[in-house]
Scaffold this motif. Structure first.
Motif, PDB file in Angstrom:
ATOM      1  N   SER A  42       0.596  -1.346  -0.155  1.00  0.00           N
ATOM      2  CA  SER A  42      -0.097  -0.159  -0.384  1.00  0.00           C
ATOM      3  C   SER A  42       0.917   0.827  -0.219  1.00  0.00           C
ATOM      4  CB  SER A  42      -0.928  -0.227   1.199  1.00  0.00           C
ATOM      5  OG  SER A  42      -0.601   0.261   2.457  1.00  0.00           O
ATOM      6  N   HIS A  43       2.297   1.218   0.347  1.00  0.00           N
ATOM      7  CA  HIS A  43       2.789   2.080   0.312  1.00  0.00           C
ATOM      8  C   HIS A  43       4.058   2.335  -1.017  1.00  0.00           C
ATOM      9  CE1 HIS A  43       1.401   3.179   4.572  1.00  0.00           C
ATOM     10  NE2 HIS A  43       1.805   2.231   4.808  1.00  0.00           N
ATOM     11  N   ALA A  44       3.823   1.665  -1.557  1.00  0.00           N
ATOM     12  CA  ALA A  44       4.739   0.855  -3.149  1.00  0.00           C
ATOM     13  C   ALA A  44       4.556   2.251  -4.055  1.00  0.00           C
ATOM     14  CB  ALA A  44       4.545  -0.538  -3.645  1.00  0.00           C
ATOM     15  N   GLU A  45       5.653   2.423  -4.542  1.00  0.00           N
ATOM     16  CA  GLU A  45       5.632   3.612  -5.641  1.00  0.00           C
ATOM     17  C   GLU A  45       5.795   3.108  -6.729  1.00  0.00           C
ATOM     18  OE1 GLU A  45       8.685   7.476  -7.486  1.00  0.00           O
ATOM     19  OE2 GLU A  45       7.756   7.498  -5.564  1.00  0.00           O
ATOM     20  N   ILE A  46       6.527   1.438  -6.258  1.00  0.00           N
ATOM     21  CA  ILE A  46       6.860   1.149  -7.590  1.00  0.00           C
ATOM     22  C   ILE A  46       7.011  -0.203  -6.968  1.00  0.00           C
ATOM     23  CG2 ILE A  46       9.958  -0.069  -9.145  1.00  0.00           C
ATOM     24  CD1 ILE A  46      10.780   2.952  -8.550  1.00  0.00           C
ATOM     25  N   VAL A  47       6.871  -1.120  -8.176  1.00  0.00           N
ATOM     26  CA  VAL A  47       6.740  -2.380  -7.661  1.00  0.00           C
ATOM     27  C   VAL A  47       7.412  -3.614  -8.707  1.00  0.00           C
ATOM     28  CG1 VAL A  47       4.789  -4.455  -7.674  1.00  0.00           C
ATOM     29  CG2 VAL A  47       4.530  -2.713  -6.197  1.00  0.00           C
ATOM     30  N   ILE A  48       7.865  -4.770  -8.321  1.00  0.00           N
ATOM     31  CA  ILE A  48       8.971  -5.757  -9.112  1.00  0.00           C
ATOM     32  C   ILE A  48       8.049  -6.587  -9.552  1.00  0.00           C
ATOM     33  CG2 ILE A  48      10.852  -6.348 -10.431  1.00  0.00           C
ATOM     34  CD1 ILE A  48      12.031  -3.918  -8.373  1.00  0.00           C
ATOM     35  N   GLY A  49       7.769  -7.334 -10.057  1.00  0.00           N
ATOM     36  CA  GLY A  49       7.284  -8.698  -9.868  1.00  0.00           C
ATOM     37  C   GLY A  49       5.632  -7.816 -10.136  1.00  0.00           C
ATOM     38  N   TRP A  50       4.528  -8.886  -9.524  1.00  0.00           N
ATOM     39  CA  TRP A  50       3.446  -9.138  -9.004  1.00  0.00           C
ATOM     40  C   TRP A  50       2.974 -10.113  -7.967  1.00  0.00           C
ATOM     41  CZ3 TRP A  50       0.239  -4.747 -10.392  1.00  0.00           C
ATOM     42  CH2 TRP A  50      -0.921  -4.669 -10.487  1.00  0.00           C
ATOM     43  N   GLY A  51       1.308  -9.229  -7.002  1.00  0.00           N
ATOM     44  CA  GLY A  51       1.392 -10.416  -6.109  1.00  0.00           C
ATOM     45  C   GLY A  51      -0.108 -11.226  -6.388  1.00  0.00           C
ATOM     46  N   LYS A  52      -0.401 -11.876  -6.136  1.00  0.00           N
ATOM     47  CA  LYS A  52      -1.800 -13.008  -6.051  1.00  0.00           C
ATOM     48  C   LYS A  52      -2.651 -11.928  -5.541  1.00  0.00           C
ATOM     49  CE  LYS A  52      -3.909 -17.340  -5.193  1.00  0.00           C
ATOM     50  NZ  LYS A  52      -3.864 -18.843  -4.949  1.00  0.00           N
ATOM     51  N   GLY A  53      -3.876 -11.217  -5.958  1.00  0.00           N
ATOM     52  CA  GLY A  53      -4.625 -10.640  -4.546  1.00  0.00           C
ATOM     53  C   GLY A  53      -3.860  -9.143  -4.368  1.00  0.00           C
ATOM     54  N   ALA A  54      -3.197  -8.858  -5.084  1.00  0.00           N
ATOM     55  CA  ALA A  54      -2.736  -7.357  -4.516  1.00  0.00           C
ATOM     56  C   ALA A  54      -2.721  -6.242  -5.771  1.00  0.00           C
ATOM     57  CB  ALA A  54      -1.231  -7.298  -4.644  1.00  0.00           C
ATOM     58  N   GLY A  55      -4.061  -6.496  -6.262  1.00  0.00           N
ATOM     59  CA  GLY A  55      -4.351  -5.636  -7.492  1.00  0.00           C
ATOM     60  C   GLY A  55      -5.382  -4.880  -6.338  1.00  0.00           C
ATOM     61  N   ASP A  56      -6.127  -5.410  -5.668  1.00  0.00           N
ATOM     62  CA  ASP A  56      -7.112  -3.623  -5.239  1.00  0.00           C
ATOM     63  C   ASP A  56      -6.361  -3.349  -4.760  1.00  0.00           C
ATOM     64  OD1 ASP A  56      -9.007  -5.404  -5.960  1.00  0.00           O
ATOM     65  OD2 ASP A  56      -9.640  -6.849  -3.918  1.00  0.00           O
ATOM     66  N   THR A  57      -5.259  -3.638  -3.899  1.00  0.00           N
ATOM     67  CA  THR A  57      -4.335  -2.711  -2.974  1.00  0.00           C
ATOM     68  C   THR A  57      -3.678  -1.869  -3.486  1.00  0.00           C
ATOM     69  OG1 THR A  57      -4.305  -4.068  -1.131  1.00  0.00           O
ATOM     70  CG2 THR A  57      -2.821  -2.449  -1.137  1.00  0.00           C
ATOM     71  N   LEU A  58      -2.746  -2.047  -4.932  1.00  0.00           N
ATOM     72  CA  LEU A  58      -2.512  -1.096  -5.572  1.00  0.00           C
ATOM     73  C   LEU A  58      -3.367  -0.411  -6.850  1.00  0.00           C
ATOM     74  CD1 LEU A  58       0.291  -4.480  -6.559  1.00  0.00           C
ATOM     75  CD2 LEU A  58       0.931  -2.169  -5.443  1.00  0.00           C
ATOM     76  N   LEU A  59      -4.310  -0.672  -6.589  1.00  0.00           N
ATOM     77  CA  LEU A  59      -4.825  -0.028  -7.887  1.00  0.00           C
ATOM     78  C   LEU A  59      -5.865   1.010  -6.841  1.00  0.00           C
ATOM     79  CD1 LEU A  59      -4.931  -2.688 -10.483  1.00  0.00           C
ATOM     80  CD2 LEU A  59      -3.924  -0.629 -10.690  1.00  0.00           C
ATOM     81  N   ARG A  60      -6.328   1.001  -5.440  1.00  0.00           N
ATOM     82  CA  ARG A  60      -6.998   1.793  -5.314  1.00  0.00           C
ATOM     83  C   ARG A  60      -6.702   3.435  -5.352  1.00  0.00           C
ATOM     84  NH1 ARG A  60      -3.062   1.048  -0.941  1.00  0.00           N
ATOM     85  NH2 ARG A  60      -2.486   2.824   0.349  1.00  0.00           N
ATOM     86  N   GLN A  61      -7.628   4.134  -5.484  1.00  0.00           N
ATOM     87  CA  GLN A  61      -7.494   5.663  -5.883  1.00  0.00           C
ATOM     88  C   GLN A  61      -6.044   6.320  -4.851  1.00  0.00           C
ATOM     89  OE1 GLN A  61      -8.997   6.833  -8.111  1.00  0.00           O
ATOM     90  NE2 GLN A  61      -9.622   5.651  -8.890  1.00  0.00           N
ATOM     91  N   ASP A  62      -6.060   5.767  -4.256  1.00  0.00           N
ATOM     92  CA  ASP A  62      -4.724   6.942  -3.363  1.00  0.00           C
ATOM     93  C   ASP A  62      -3.838   5.933  -3.383  1.00  0.00           C
ATOM     94  OD1 ASP A  62      -6.264   4.751  -1.844  1.00  0.00           O
ATOM     95  OD2 ASP A  62      -5.902   5.552   0.101  1.00  0.00           O
ATOM     96  N   SER A  63      -3.712   5.008  -4.321  1.00  0.00           N
ATOM     97  CA  SER A  63      -1.978   4.322  -3.412  1.00  0.00           C
ATOM     98  C   SER A  63      -1.065   5.180  -4.093  1.00  0.00           C
ATOM     99  CB  SER A  63      -2.351   2.812  -4.563  1.00  0.00           C
ATOM    100  OG  SER A  63      -0.965   2.455  -4.804  1.00  0.00           O
TER     101      SER A  63
END
Length: 318
Positions: A42-63
């Motif tokens: 939820s605090h990441a500006e850059i993510v390397i790779g992708w995580g199972k079930g991470a989309g909701d957290t990474l793609l929320r409006q305040d991410s």
């Protein structure tokens, strides 16, 4: 304020050090792609790779997410539309696979031309036999669908075997190493003289089921089909029919429409088929090559705000 990079793949201490050196002002934390820490993401500006079930957290409006560096060349499993809508930069790992996948392509071709696949079975059965049908790559024609890093490296090595190389791409633009390049719309014409049809294509709306009965029927009788791109680019039922009819002499397959391949699938029992379990790109040097991309892209990102290498075009889906 310190910014955050989260990598959801394993990195050695050396690889972590390289990324940290390239990203002053950022923290680097490792996570688990199968069980990601959502608070960390939820605090990441850059993510390397992708995580199972991470989309909701990474793609929320305040991410704060700004850039995703995929761990693979294919990005079809990522939420592309959502990433595009949020304006997230996406880069892939295109280029890291060229050497190992080219080796697998030539493994398939050499096994077929030298009948090594039957020799292995004969050895297993303690049978001393050759049917006298051994051939060679010299003078053969390889049609390579996809003229990117893998296709170009395959064409380069093919020239060392004195083969003719024909490329197929969306644009049809000339590419070094290819004697001729056709457009995707000319695929049917291009395969007519091929001894080997090599599919290196990603899966997109345009390539879904591209290799079908229409294409296989246009192939020279006795040609071989090799697919190391994506399984869904091929109509498997049409491929099996072409193999059973003798239109195609054999197939080397690393990817399949359904993976893992079901145990009762007819491909398992076909002696003219050589299969590998979607591992053509696997290599002990994989992470090093992805880290090289990350470092190059990080330097550009810090300088211009945009990574410079392998930026995915959402409209093309690769």
């Amino acid at each position: 304020m310190t910014k955050s990079i989260v990598c959801l793949q394993h990195l050695s201490s050396r690889q972590q050090g390289l990324i940290r050196s390239a990203a002053p002002g950022y923290t680097l934390t490792l996570g688990d792609s199968k069980n990601p820490d959502l608070e960390l993401l939820s605090h990441a500006e850059i993510v390397i790779g992708w995580g199972k079930g991470a989309g909701d957290t990474l793609l929320r409006q305040d991410s704060p997410l700004r850039w995703v560096q995929a761990w693979s060349a294919g990005v079809e499993k990522l939420p592309l539309e959502a990433l595009k809508e949020r304006g997230i930069l996406l880069t892939n790992a295109s280029g890291v696979h060229a050497e190992p996948i080219t080796a697998v392509i030539f493994s398939f071709m050499l096994m077929f031309t030298r009948n090594m696949h039957t020799a292995i079975r004969n050895q297993h059965n303690r049978r001393w036999h050759s049917d006298g049908q051994e051939s060679e790559l010299t003078g053969k024609t390889a049609v390579i669908a996809g003229t990117g890093a893998i296709g170009s490296e395959t064409a380069r090595i093919a020239k060392a075997f004195k083969m003719k190389t024909i490329g197929v791409s969306r644009s049809g633009r000339p590419v070094e190493g290819f004697d001729q390049v056709f457009t995707t719309a000319q695929l049917k014409d291009s395969v007519s003289g091929a001894d080997f049809i090599i599919n290196t294509l990603p899966i997109t709306d345009e390539t879904q089921g591209l290799f079908d009965a229409d294409i296989f029927s246009a192939c020279k009788k006795g040609a071989y089909y090799i697919n190391i791109g994506r399984g869904a680019t091929t109509n498997t039922d049409d491929l099996i029919f072409a193999l059973n009819s003798g239109q195609l002499a054999g197939a080397g397959l690393d990817v399949f429409e359904t993976e893992p391949l079901p145990q009762d699938h007819p491909l398992w029992a076909m002696e003219q088929v050589i299969m590998t379990p979607h591992c053509a790109g696997a290599t002990d040097r994989y992470a090093d090559r992805v880290v090289d991309i990350v470092i190059e892209n990080m330097q550009a990102y810090l300088s211009t705000g945009t990574p410079s290498r392998n930026l995915v075009d959402y409209n093309r889906q690769y």
